[in-house]
Design a protein around this motif. Structure first.
Motif, PDB file in Angstrom:
ATOM      1  N   UNK A  46     -78.887 -10.250 -62.893  1.00 35.21           N
ATOM      2  CA  UNK A  46     -78.844  -9.338 -61.897  1.00 35.21           C
ATOM      3  C   UNK A  46     -78.836  -7.988 -62.297  1.00 35.21           C
ATOM      4  N   UNK A  47     -78.024  -7.595 -63.025  1.00 32.70           N
ATOM      5  CA  UNK A  47     -77.732  -6.114 -63.379  1.00 32.70           C
ATOM      6  C   UNK A  47     -78.879  -5.825 -64.219  1.00 32.70           C
ATOM      7  N   UNK A  48     -79.221  -6.532 -65.353  1.00 35.98           N
ATOM      8  CA  UNK A  48     -80.505  -6.353 -66.121  1.00 35.98           C
ATOM      9  C   UNK A  48     -81.707  -6.160 -65.212  1.00 35.98           C
ATOM     10  N   UNK A  49     -81.863  -6.989 -64.221  1.00 34.77           N
ATOM     11  CA  UNK A  49     -83.269  -6.898 -63.556  1.00 34.77           C
ATOM     12  C   UNK A  49     -83.348  -5.483 -62.631  1.00 34.77           C
ATOM     13  N   UNK A  50     -82.017  -5.106 -62.042  1.00 36.11           N
ATOM     14  CA  UNK A  50     -82.068  -3.919 -61.211  1.00 36.11           C
ATOM     15  C   UNK A  50     -82.174  -2.547 -62.402  1.00 36.11           C
ATOM     16  N   UNK A  51     -81.778  -2.772 -63.428  1.00 35.42           N
ATOM     17  CA  UNK A  51     -82.268  -1.522 -64.414  1.00 35.42           C
ATOM     18  C   UNK A  51     -83.445  -1.688 -64.742  1.00 35.42           C
ATOM     19  N   UNK A  52     -84.196  -2.677 -65.073  1.00 37.27           N
ATOM     20  CA  UNK A  52     -85.307  -2.761 -65.486  1.00 37.27           C
ATOM     21  C   UNK A  52     -86.555  -2.506 -64.274  1.00 37.27           C
ATOM     22  N   UNK A  53     -85.912  -2.741 -62.989  1.00 37.24           N
ATOM     23  CA  UNK A  53     -86.876  -2.049 -62.087  1.00 37.24           C
ATOM     24  C   UNK A  53     -86.608  -0.379 -61.882  1.00 37.24           C
ATOM     25  N   UNK A  54     -85.546  -0.145 -62.047  1.00 33.30           N
ATOM     26  CA  UNK A  54     -85.205   1.439 -62.337  1.00 33.30           C
ATOM     27  C   UNK A  54     -86.170   2.082 -63.323  1.00 33.30           C
TER      28      UNK A  54
END
Length: 136
Positions: A46-54
């Motif tokens: 989840x954290x990785x996906x959030x950072x990828x989106x940013x």
């Protein structure tokens, strides 16, 4: 649409607070190795996906609209790389259990500093945005 724009920064803080709570629960958890691994992997993903989106959507949008943020965004991107390395280490250790708690502590230190800085630098601006990037 205006309500969403007004609250974009506030929504980021809510999301960050969720990550903070999840990481605290992981660090304080008493679960066994299989449960710890499952929770670590879900958190890491989840954290990785959030950072990828940013990195792929929000930051390029801000680059175009707010060139004065170049140094801030460069720092945030660099911090994403540091956090990604720690997440990879947590993933690798979560199966064995040995060393994962110490790595979660390191992750917590880095992530807290990152989230605090991101909120300090971006939330006021995000709450004033009049355009939202496609895919956000």
């Amino acid at each position: 649409m205006t309500e969403r724009l007004v609250a974009l920064g506030d929504e980021l803080v809510k999301l960050h607070d969720g990550f903070r709570r999840q990481l605290t629960a992981l660090r304080q958890g008493t679960q066994g190795a299989p449960e710890l691994r499952e929770h670590c992997l879900a958190f890491c993903d989840a954290l990785h996906a959030h950072h990828e989106g940013e990195d792929s959507v929000l930051f390029p949008h801000l680059d175009g609209e707010h060139p004065e943020l170049a140094e801030v965004l460069a720092r945030l991107r660099a911090e994403h790389h540091v956090v990604a390395g720690l997440l990879a280490r947590v993933r690798a250790l979560s199966g064995a259990g040995d060393g994962v708690r110490e790595e979660l502590d390191r992750l917590a230190t880095e992530l807290e500093a990152h989230l605090d800085y991101e909120e300090e630098q971006l939330v006021p601006l995000l709450n004033r945005l009049t355009t939202v990037p496609e895919g956000l």
